[in-house]
Enzyme design. Structure first.
Site, mmCIF file in Angstrom:
data_model
loop_
_atom_site.group_PDB
_atom_site.id
_atom_site.type_symbol
_atom_site.label_atom_id
_atom_site.label_comp_id
_atom_site.label_asym_id
_atom_site.label_seq_id
_atom_site.Cartn_x
_atom_site.Cartn_y
_atom_site.Cartn_z
ATOM 1 N N GLN A 227 0.845 -1.202 0.000
ATOM 2 C CA GLN A 227 0.000 0.000 0.000
ATOM 3 C C GLN A 227 0.881 1.253 0.000
ATOM 4 O OE1 GLN A 227 -3.260 -0.102 -0.245
ATOM 5 N NE2 GLN A 227 -3.872 -2.123 0.447
ATOM 6 N N ASP A 320 -9.151 -8.314 -1.263
ATOM 7 C CA ASP A 320 -8.550 -7.005 -1.576
ATOM 8 C C ASP A 320 -8.023 -7.066 -3.011
ATOM 9 O OD1 ASP A 320 -7.335 -4.546 -1.548
ATOM 10 O OD2 ASP A 320 -5.819 -5.045 -0.052
ATOM 11 N N CYS A 347 -10.161 -0.504 -4.226
ATOM 12 C CA CYS A 347 -9.640 0.818 -4.610
ATOM 13 C C CYS A 347 -10.395 1.326 -5.837
ATOM 14 C CB CYS A 347 -8.134 0.752 -4.872
ATOM 15 S SG CYS A 347 -7.694 -0.460 -6.122
HETATM 16 C C1 LIG Z 1 -4.694 -4.284 -3.943
HETATM 17 S S1 LIG Z 1 -3.407 -5.454 -3.788
HETATM 18 C C2 LIG Z 1 -3.722 -6.040 -2.155
HETATM 19 C C3 LIG Z 1 -2.545 -6.602 -1.409
HETATM 20 C C4 LIG Z 1 -2.687 -6.765 0.098
HETATM 21 N N1 LIG Z 1 -3.995 -7.171 0.529
HETATM 22 C C5 LIG Z 1 -2.221 -5.526 0.846
HETATM 23 O O1 LIG Z 1 -3.013 -4.913 1.577
HETATM 24 O O2 LIG Z 1 -1.039 -5.157 0.701
HETATM 25 C C6 LIG Z 1 -3.973 -6.711 -4.838
HETATM 26 C C7 LIG Z 1 -3.081 -7.926 -4.920
HETATM 27 O O3 LIG Z 1 -3.753 -8.903 -5.718
HETATM 28 C C8 LIG Z 1 -2.782 -9.607 -6.464
HETATM 29 N N2 LIG Z 1 -3.511 -10.262 -7.561
HETATM 30 C C9 LIG Z 1 -3.895 -9.745 -8.756
HETATM 31 N N3 LIG Z 1 -4.625 -10.626 -9.434
HETATM 32 C C10 LIG Z 1 -4.723 -11.749 -8.652
HETATM 33 C C11 LIG Z 1 -5.361 -13.006 -8.812
HETATM 34 N N4 LIG Z 1 -6.060 -13.304 -9.892
HETATM 35 N N5 LIG Z 1 -5.268 -13.898 -7.794
HETATM 36 C C12 LIG Z 1 -4.567 -13.603 -6.672
HETATM 37 N N6 LIG Z 1 -3.930 -12.431 -6.483
HETATM 38 C C13 LIG Z 1 -4.004 -11.516 -7.464
HETATM 39 C C14 LIG Z 1 -1.760 -8.556 -6.846
HETATM 40 O O4 LIG Z 1 -0.525 -9.158 -7.156
HETATM 41 C C15 LIG Z 1 -1.706 -7.713 -5.562
HETATM 42 O O5 LIG Z 1 -0.724 -8.184 -4.683
#
Ligand SMILES: C[S@@+](CC[C@H](N)C(=O)[O-])C[C@H]1O[C@@H](n2cnc3c(N)ncnc32)[C@H](O)[C@@H]1O
Length: 398
Positions: A227, A320, A347
């Site tokens: 974040q 998330d 977001c």
């Molecule tokens: C908004 S970030 C949230 C990360 C964490 N919850 C934090 O607060 O730091 C979204 C995360 O989803 C991962 N992501 C994107 N597509 C995904 C998928 N299909 N399955 C699992 N993770 C995924 C990204 O790599 C990223 O780390």
């Protein structure tokens, strides 16, 4: 032509009518009048540019940053008005697209305007940003959203020969990391940073930088998500803990878990935590973070979150996802899993509303809290709590 701004759109642009056609004008505030030029004309809308502001809103402030359209769409709007704009925008989007009857809570915010712990600079001999929604390069001497340490690096970079550099990312945590796409002489830059990657190779310092969130320490790598606003992330995670209301006999699933921050913070409230994340590097970080903080009731899975839910069991779920939101399959699998509580961190209010519209078949939206994670931009973070509705469950199973 002369226009009067009716209101702001969801991207912080002024909306005015030109011969009855909706016209979006960056940097124009509600009730302001301006002479504008049409810069794009489509069938259903125009985009305009201010030539001269004729009548200023009392909500207009003079921004510290001199650059127009560099990504802070609301920097000329009074901060209190920015907060109410975001609350109203979220309320309207939820009513329109999710059709849920819930009053959005007061926005959670703080007054730290130099909040960004990561920026990605474009390079064209100098460093800069691309103008909003375009590839027009804006050279910058400083950015108002970052710390003085990062601005010093920007100053140093602008004195260097950057002709072989495309992009530079700066991560500003307890240590500094600079990630250079391309090649440059590092002699002057070297003493202002701990870690340097050049063209994917570690050329100075440790592979990770660290930061503390709550009472835990986290390692952050080159490409894993973290974040961008530390103080509001701590507030966000406090709300996640409160809304999930963990019990020592329960399992919680943390989907899209990144470097494992939420999973590890939740570990002391639950018997078991399972985190799922697609980015291998983030999962490596998550496992390092788990070891480093001596936590043993958390398991991280490196997988597409929407494909693993089917194989898992959990009492509660936190999601998330990235801006694109959840997939239909992911939502269906969460509905089949029937967790008693879902906490949805988002977001992007538009994809949140789309997903709530599907989840509400079996879940009640009990609270929605906006968080001003990205001050001076139109973006906001939202945390939504959903509870399994007994009556709806009864209706769908009988
Ligand atoms: C908004 S970030 C949230 C990360 C964490 N919850 C934090 O607060 O730091 C979204 C995360 O989803 C991962 N992501 C994107 N597509 C995904 C998928 N299909 N399955 C699992 N993770 C995924 C990204 O790599 C990223 O780390």
């Amino acid at each position: 032509m002369k226009v009067k701004c009716l209101r702001l759109d969801d991207m912080g642009r002024g909306i005015a009518l030109v011969d009855g056609k909706t016209t979006f004008i960056s940097n124009l505030l509600q009730d302001e009048e301006a002479l504008i030029e049409i810069v794009l004309s489509k069938k259903n809308y125009n985009e305009g540019k201010i030539i001269k502001l004729l009548c200023e809103s009392p909500d207009r402030v003079k921004p510290n940053c001199p650059y127009l359209n560099c990504g802070c769409q609301l920097k000329h709007l009074d901060y209190a008005k920015e907060l109410s704009y975001k609350e109203e925008k979220l309320q309207n989007i939820l009513e329109k697209f999710a059709k849920v009857n819930v009053k959005v809570n007061k926005i959670v915010y703080d007054d730290n305007m130099h909040y960004r712990n990561k920026i990605t600079l474009k390079v064209n001999n100098q460093v800069g940003y691309f103008s909003n929604n375009s590839n027009n390069f804006i050279p910058i001497k400083a950015c108002d959203l970052v710390s003085p340490k990062v601005n010093k690096i920007i100053e140093i970079l602008n004195k260097e020969d950057l002709k072989d550099v495309k992009e530079i990312t700066i991560k500003d945590f307890d240590q500094m990391m600079i990630i250079i796409k391309g090649n440059m002489n590092l002699q002057n830059l070297s003493k202002y940073t701990d870690t340097i990657y050049m063209d994917d190779k570690l050329v100075q310092g440790e592979a990770y930088v660290t930061t503390k969130l709550k009472d835990l320490t986290f390692k952050i790598s080159k490409d894993a998500f973290f974040q961008v606003n530390k103080s509001l992330t701590e507030k966000l995670y406090d709300i996640v803990v409160k809304e999930l209301d963990g019990h020592k006999d329960q399992t919680v699933l943390d989907l899209y878990c990144g470097t494992g921050t939420i999973s590890l913070i939740l570990s002391k409230y639950f018997k078991k935590v399972i985190g799922a994340e697609i980015n291998k590097e983030a999962v490596t970080c998550a496992n390092i973070n788990k070891e480093m903080n001596h936590i043993d009731n958390v398991t991280f899975i490196c997988a597409d979150a929407s494909k693993v839910i089917n194989d898992l069991k959990a009492d509660k779920v936190v999601v998330d996802p990235p801006r694109s939101g959840l997939t239909k399959k992911g939502i269906n699998d969460i509905l089949k899993l029937k967790p008693e509580t879902i906490v949805y961190i988002s977001c992007n209010p538009i994809t949140l509303a789309r997903d709530l519209n599907l989840l509400k078949k079996e879940y009640d939206v009990v609270s929605v809290t906006p968080i001003n994670m990205f001050p001076r931009t139109y973006h906001l973070e939202t945390i939504t709590k959903l509870k399994k509705c007994i009556d709806k469950n009864f209706i769908t199973t009988t």
